[in-house]
Design a protein around this motif. Structure first.
Motif, PDB file in Angstrom:
ATOM      1  N   SER A 354       1.071  -0.968   0.607  1.00  0.00           N
ATOM      2  CA  SER A 354      -0.374  -0.085  -0.158  1.00  0.00           C
ATOM      3  C   SER A 354       0.872   1.296  -0.007  1.00  0.00           C
ATOM      4  CB  SER A 354      -1.033  -0.059   1.211  1.00  0.00           C
ATOM      5  OG  SER A 354      -0.374  -0.163   2.276  1.00  0.00           O
ATOM      6  N   PHE A 355       0.294   2.514  -0.306  1.00  0.00           N
ATOM      7  CA  PHE A 355       0.774   3.760  -0.393  1.00  0.00           C
ATOM      8  C   PHE A 355       1.765   3.875   1.410  1.00  0.00           C
ATOM      9  CE2 PHE A 355       1.368   7.632   1.366  1.00  0.00           C
ATOM     10  CZ  PHE A 355       1.950   8.889   0.767  1.00  0.00           C
ATOM     11  N   TRP A 356       1.012   3.678   2.435  1.00  0.00           N
ATOM     12  CA  TRP A 356       1.469   3.425   3.526  1.00  0.00           C
ATOM     13  C   TRP A 356       2.806   2.659   3.969  1.00  0.00           C
ATOM     14  CZ3 TRP A 356       1.887   8.828   5.225  1.00  0.00           C
ATOM     15  CH2 TRP A 356       0.760   9.117   5.303  1.00  0.00           C
ATOM     16  N   GLY A 357       2.615   1.153   3.332  1.00  0.00           N
ATOM     17  CA  GLY A 357       3.556   0.636   3.525  1.00  0.00           C
ATOM     18  C   GLY A 357       5.022   0.263   2.841  1.00  0.00           C
ATOM     19  N   ARG A 358       4.582   1.356   1.533  1.00  0.00           N
ATOM     20  CA  ARG A 358       6.176   1.801   0.776  1.00  0.00           C
ATOM     21  C   ARG A 358       6.891   3.067   1.207  1.00  0.00           C
ATOM     22  NH1 ARG A 358       2.105   0.969  -3.897  1.00  0.00           N
ATOM     23  NH2 ARG A 358       1.885   3.086  -3.866  1.00  0.00           N
ATOM     24  N   ALA A 359       5.731   3.393   1.660  1.00  0.00           N
ATOM     25  CA  ALA A 359       6.992   4.380   2.481  1.00  0.00           C
ATOM     26  C   ALA A 359       7.486   4.385   3.567  1.00  0.00           C
ATOM     27  CB  ALA A 359       5.733   5.873   3.188  1.00  0.00           C
ATOM     28  N   ILE A 360       6.927   3.311   4.824  1.00  0.00           N
ATOM     29  CA  ILE A 360       7.424   2.568   5.576  1.00  0.00           C
ATOM     30  C   ILE A 360       8.934   1.730   5.511  1.00  0.00           C
ATOM     31  CG2 ILE A 360       7.648   0.926   7.630  1.00  0.00           C
ATOM     32  CD1 ILE A 360       4.929   2.052   7.720  1.00  0.00           C
ATOM     33  N   GLY A 361       8.306   1.372   4.232  1.00  0.00           N
ATOM     34  CA  GLY A 361      10.087   0.637   3.882  1.00  0.00           C
ATOM     35  C   GLY A 361      10.710   2.290   3.135  1.00  0.00           C
TER      36      GLY A 361
END
Length: 370
Positions: A354-361
């Motif tokens: 998701s958008f936030w999952g990629r940002a966390i990555g």
């Protein structure tokens, strides 16, 4: 620290755009000054000073209009030496009081320029002229500032008069991000300053047709209006500012010694945990220290129908990211304390794709790389 350091607008157009908001805000203080109980006299005078910073412009414009009408009447209308009701053998001569005109001119000059020379004297007495480039350069800077002020005063007068009228008519204003770096182009300057330039040119031509002395009297106001576009262009040039700085003119102490605030910004941005791969909004949602800071600065806006509206915006932001929301919707949820908390918790539970999952990555990769 982003956006927290307030600098002066770099162009005349941007300064006047800011003044349009300030004019309306200062005029709203009129009711506080007149009606608020318990205010000290000095505080009321502080409000009055802010109000007069803008109301003085239409008063000046009104003075110029009335003076032009009087000059036109003296030149175009025949003088009535024996007006109706005048009895006697002797004519009623027109009265001219040059001492009044001289007193007005001298008092105006003293009000405008005497404080500037008092400032030079203060710098000499307290021995900090060196911070302004030395006594000679400080004096030259003050004289240069006076010349620039003479060029800008009629332009501000014309703009502030419009802003005061707009404020009294309650014309709505837009608050947008302010320009801090761009210069003014010739096309933009002519479009923005054209009404004032036409006004100055027309008034000057009318004054010339009336009387040579009146034309010369009008030049300190008319000429800056006619030259408004070149003034706006050249005063926005970074090269001109750098040339003056190189010659240590218009120098201020902060240009010799960096302000602690700016040193803190450099240190803050160079810290190991800073995340240049994330936008400020993403950091405010994901990073615990940022999120807690924003929560501390936010308010509780969830009441009535706004609760459901904010919850829907937060859910959409968690599902699709900030791009799915308008600027107004995003502004509403980042000003709400509970929405910020829910965003932080929900973003860290988001799926990796998701958008936030990629940002966390991206955040994890930066921290591990550091």
């Amino acid at each position: 620290m982003g956006g927290s350091y307030e600098e002066s607008p770099p162009t005349l157009a941007d300064e006047l755009a800011r003044d349009s908001r300030w004019a309306k805000g200062n005029l709203q203080h009129l009711w506080v000054m007149l009606r608020e109980p318990g205010l000290r006299f000095a505080h009321r005078m502080a409000f009055l000073n802010g109000i007069m910073a803008y109301v003085a412009s239409p008063l000046w414009l009104g003075f110029l209009i009335l003076t032009t009408i009087a000059a036109a009447n003296m030149t175009l209308a025949p003088i009535e030496y024996f007006p109706d009701g005048h009895q006697g053998l002797f004519p009623l001569w027109p009265e001219w009081r040059p001492e009044w005109a001289l007193g007005l001119a001298l008092s105006t000059l003293a009000l405008l320029f005497f404080p500037k020379f008092l400032a030079i004297l203060d710098a000499v007495i307290h021995r900090f002229t060196k911070e302004f480039g030395g006594l000679f350069r400080l004096f030259c800077s003050v004289m240069l500032e006076i010349m620039i002020s003479v060029l800008l005063a009629p332009l501000r007068m014309w703009a502030h008069s419009r802003y005061v009228v707009s404020a009294l008519l309650n014309v709505s204003l837009q608050w947008a991000g302010q320009n801090r770096t761009e210069e003014t182009g010739w096309k933009e300057a002519f479009v923005f300053q054209l009404p004032g330039m036409l006004l100055g040119g027309g008034w000057s031509a009318f004054a010339w047709s009336l009387d040579t002395m009146f034309f010369l009297w009008s030049l300190p106001v008319a000429l800056p209006l006619i030259l408004a576009a070149p003034t706006a262009v050249y005063l926005s040039r970074n090269s001109l500012g750098q040339a003056l700085k190189k010659r240590r003119l218009l120098l201020i102490p902060e240009e010799c010694k960096t302000m602690p605030l700016l040193e803190d910004v450099v240190w803050y941005r160079s810290r190991e945990l800073s995340s240049p791969t994330l936008t400020p909004l993403e950091q405010a949602v994901l990073r615990l220290d940022h999120n807690r800071l924003h929560q501390a600065l936010a308010w509780d806006h969830r009441h009535g129908s706004r609760t459901a509206e904010l919850e829907a915006c937060v859910a959409l932001c968690l599902e699709q990211g900030p791009e799915a929301l308008s600027r107004l919707q995003m502004s509403q949820i980042v000003r709400d304390r509970q929405s910020l908390r829910v965003l932080h918790e929900g973003a860290w539970r988001a799926p990796p794709d998701s958008f936030w999952g990629r940002a966390i990555g991206r955040l994890s990769a930066h921290v591990s790389g550091a």
